[in-house]
Design a protein around this motif. Structure first.
Motif, PDB file in Angstrom:
ATOM      1  N   ILE A   1       0.871  -1.173   0.000  1.00 26.74           N
ATOM      2  CA  ILE A   1       0.000   0.000   0.000  1.00 26.74           C
ATOM      3  C   ILE A   1       0.907   1.222   0.000  1.00 26.74           C
ATOM      4  CG2 ILE A   1      -1.739   1.306   1.255  1.00 26.74           C
ATOM      5  CD1 ILE A   1      -2.678  -1.340   2.458  1.00 26.74           C
ATOM      6  N   VAL A   2       0.759   2.070  -0.999  1.00 28.29           N
ATOM      7  CA  VAL A   2       1.576   3.273  -1.111  1.00 28.29           C
ATOM      8  C   VAL A   2       1.103   4.285  -0.084  1.00 28.29           C
ATOM      9  CG1 VAL A   2       2.286   5.130  -2.650  1.00 28.29           C
ATOM     10  CG2 VAL A   2       1.929   2.844  -3.553  1.00 28.29           C
ATOM     11  N   ARG A   3       2.034   4.915   0.586  1.00 31.44           N
ATOM     12  CA  ARG A   3       1.718   5.935   1.583  1.00 31.44           C
ATOM     13  C   ARG A   3       1.958   7.316   1.005  1.00 31.44           C
ATOM     14  NH1 ARG A   3      -1.213   3.190   4.787  1.00 31.44           N
ATOM     15  NH2 ARG A   3      -0.187   1.502   5.833  1.00 31.44           N
ATOM     16  N   LYS A   4       1.072   8.256   1.333  1.00 30.78           N
ATOM     17  CA  LYS A   4       1.246   9.647   0.925  1.00 30.78           C
ATOM     18  C   LYS A   4       2.083  10.373   1.960  1.00 30.78           C
ATOM     19  CE  LYS A   4      -3.086  10.176  -1.554  1.00 30.78           C
ATOM     20  NZ  LYS A   4      -4.325  10.941  -1.657  1.00 30.78           N
ATOM     21  N   GLY A   5       2.642  11.479   1.541  1.00 31.75           N
ATOM     22  CA  GLY A   5       3.381  12.323   2.475  1.00 31.75           C
ATOM     23  C   GLY A   5       4.808  11.877   2.677  1.00 31.75           C
ATOM     24  N   ARG A   6       5.448  12.482   3.642  1.00 32.51           N
ATOM     25  CA  ARG A   6       6.855  12.194   3.930  1.00 32.51           C
ATOM     26  C   ARG A   6       6.977  10.809   4.551  1.00 32.51           C
ATOM     27  NH1 ARG A   6      11.358  15.016   3.769  1.00 32.51           N
ATOM     28  NH2 ARG A   6      13.011  14.574   5.257  1.00 32.51           N
ATOM     29  N   GLN A   7       7.932  10.047   4.039  1.00 32.74           N
ATOM     30  CA  GLN A   7       8.105   8.669   4.498  1.00 32.74           C
ATOM     31  C   GLN A   7       9.395   8.520   5.289  1.00 32.74           C
ATOM     32  OE1 GLN A   7       8.212   6.906   0.683  1.00 32.74           O
ATOM     33  NE2 GLN A   7       6.011   6.739   0.515  1.00 32.74           N
ATOM     34  N   SER A   8       9.392   7.539   6.156  1.00 29.06           N
ATOM     35  CA  SER A   8      10.613   7.241   6.896  1.00 29.06           C
ATOM     36  C   SER A   8      11.597   6.548   5.955  1.00 29.06           C
ATOM     37  CB  SER A   8      10.293   6.321   8.079  1.00 29.06           C
ATOM     38  OG  SER A   8       9.874   5.059   7.603  1.00 29.06           O
ATOM     39  N   VAL A   9      12.822   6.457   6.371  1.00 32.63           N
ATOM     40  CA  VAL A   9      13.853   5.801   5.554  1.00 32.63           C
ATOM     41  C   VAL A   9      13.493   4.334   5.346  1.00 32.63           C
ATOM     42  CG1 VAL A   9      16.292   5.159   5.485  1.00 32.63           C
ATOM     43  CG2 VAL A   9      15.620   7.398   6.346  1.00 32.63           C
ATOM     44  N   ALA A  10      12.983   3.683   6.384  1.00 42.16           N
ATOM     45  CA  ALA A  10      12.612   2.269   6.271  1.00 42.16           C
ATOM     46  C   ALA A  10      11.454   2.083   5.291  1.00 42.16           C
ATOM     47  CB  ALA A  10      12.237   1.720   7.644  1.00 42.16           C
ATOM     48  N   ARG A  11      10.473   2.966   5.353  1.00 42.75           N
ATOM     49  CA  ARG A  11       9.316   2.860   4.455  1.00 42.75           C
ATOM     50  C   ARG A  11       9.740   3.128   3.008  1.00 42.75           C
ATOM     51  NH1 ARG A  11       4.361   0.447   4.126  1.00 42.75           N
ATOM     52  NH2 ARG A  11       3.472   1.319   2.251  1.00 42.75           N
ATOM     53  N   ARG A  12      10.590   4.109   2.805  1.00 44.36           N
ATOM     54  CA  ARG A  12      11.088   4.417   1.465  1.00 44.36           C
ATOM     55  C   ARG A  12      11.840   3.218   0.888  1.00 44.36           C
ATOM     56  NH1 ARG A  12      14.558   8.741   2.307  1.00 44.36           N
ATOM     57  NH2 ARG A  12      12.741   9.797   3.135  1.00 44.36           N
ATOM     58  N   ALA A  13      12.641   2.566   1.716  1.00 47.19           N
ATOM     59  CA  ALA A  13      13.384   1.386   1.264  1.00 47.19           C
ATOM     60  C   ALA A  13      12.428   0.247   0.910  1.00 47.19           C
ATOM     61  CB  ALA A  13      14.365   0.935   2.347  1.00 47.19           C
ATOM     62  N   ALA A  14      11.379   0.076   1.699  1.00 47.03           N
ATOM     63  CA  ALA A  14      10.404  -0.995   1.432  1.00 47.03           C
ATOM     64  C   ALA A  14       9.667  -0.748   0.125  1.00 47.03           C
ATOM     65  CB  ALA A  14       9.408  -1.091   2.580  1.00 47.03           C
ATOM     66  N   GLU A  15       9.331   0.510  -0.173  1.00 46.18           N
ATOM     67  CA  GLU A  15       8.594   0.818  -1.398  1.00 46.18           C
ATOM     68  C   GLU A  15       9.462   0.755  -2.644  1.00 46.18           C
ATOM     69  OE1 GLU A  15       6.189   4.306  -1.310  1.00 46.18           O
ATOM     70  OE2 GLU A  15       5.080   3.645   0.465  1.00 46.18           O
ATOM     71  N   ARG A  16      10.754   0.708  -2.480  1.00 42.98           N
ATOM     72  CA  ARG A  16      11.658   0.610  -3.631  1.00 42.98           C
ATOM     73  C   ARG A  16      12.065  -0.821  -3.947  1.00 42.98           C
ATOM     74  NH1 ARG A  16      15.350   5.963  -2.552  1.00 42.98           N
ATOM     75  NH2 ARG A  16      13.743   7.422  -3.199  1.00 42.98           N
ATOM     76  N   LYS A  17      11.614  -1.773  -3.164  1.00 39.12           N
ATOM     77  CA  LYS A  17      11.942  -3.172  -3.439  1.00 39.12           C
ATOM     78  C   LYS A  17      11.179  -3.658  -4.675  1.00 39.12           C
ATOM     79  CE  LYS A  17      13.040  -4.499   1.252  1.00 39.12           C
ATOM     80  NZ  LYS A  17      12.718  -5.356   2.379  1.00 39.12           N
ATOM     81  N   PRO A  18      11.798  -4.541  -5.462  1.00 42.09           N
ATOM     82  CA  PRO A  18      11.147  -5.040  -6.682  1.00 42.09           C
ATOM     83  C   PRO A  18       9.784  -5.695  -6.423  1.00 42.09           C
ATOM     84  CG  PRO A  18      13.458  -5.659  -6.676  1.00 42.09           C
ATOM     85  CD  PRO A  18      13.158  -5.044  -5.338  1.00 42.09           C
ATOM     86  N   ARG A  19       9.655  -6.420  -5.345  1.00 40.55           N
ATOM     87  CA  ARG A  19       8.389  -7.100  -5.043  1.00 40.55           C
ATOM     88  C   ARG A  19       7.263  -6.099  -4.834  1.00 40.55           C
ATOM     89  NH1 ARG A  19       7.611 -11.530  -0.225  1.00 40.55           N
ATOM     90  NH2 ARG A  19       5.629 -12.297  -0.938  1.00 40.55           N
ATOM     91  N   PHE A  20       7.553  -5.025  -4.109  1.00 36.28           N
ATOM     92  CA  PHE A  20       6.566  -3.983  -3.847  1.00 36.28           C
ATOM     93  C   PHE A  20       6.142  -3.327  -5.151  1.00 36.28           C
ATOM     94  CE2 PHE A  20       5.093   0.232  -2.771  1.00 36.28           C
ATOM     95  CZ  PHE A  20       4.351   0.031  -1.621  1.00 36.28           C
TER      96      PHE A  20
END
Length: 77
Positions: free
Chosen positions: A18-37
Motif C-alpha cells: 500500500i503506497v503511503r502519501k506524504g513524507r516517508q521514513s527511511v525504512a518505508r522508502r526502502a520498502a517501497e523501492r523493493k522489486p516485489r513492492f
C-alpha cells in the motif's frame, strides 16, 4: 509498517503493498523501492485500468467476478 497494516497480515496474505502519501521514513522508502513492492503496485494499477476500460467501453457499473479467477478472466480478454 504502520499499526493498521497489522490487520492485513492474515493467513494467506504474504506481502502488503500500500503506497503511503506524504513524507516517508527511511525504512518505508526502502520498502517501497523493493522489486516485489513495485511489481504488486504495477499489477494493481493494471487491474484498475482494465476495470476502468470495461466500465467506459461497455457501461459496466460493477464487476461481479471475485478473486483470482475473475482476475484471470480479465487478463485473458
Amino acid at each position: 509498517m504502520r499499526k493498521s497494516d497489522g490487520r492485513l497480515d492474515r493467513p494467506g496474505v504474504k506481502f502488503v503493498a500500500i503506497v503511503r502519501k506524504g513524507r516517508q521514513s527511511v525504512a518505508r522508502r526502502a520498502a517501497e523501492r523493493k522489486p516485489r513492492f513495485r511489481k504488486l503496485i504495477k499489477w494493481r494499477t493494471g487491474s484498475e485500468g482494465r476495470i476502468s476500460a470495461l466500465k467506459r467501453g461497455y457501461g459496466w457499473s460493477r464487476s461481479l467476478m471475485d478473486g483470482l479467477d475473475g482476475t484471470r478472466v480479465l487478463s485473458v480478454s
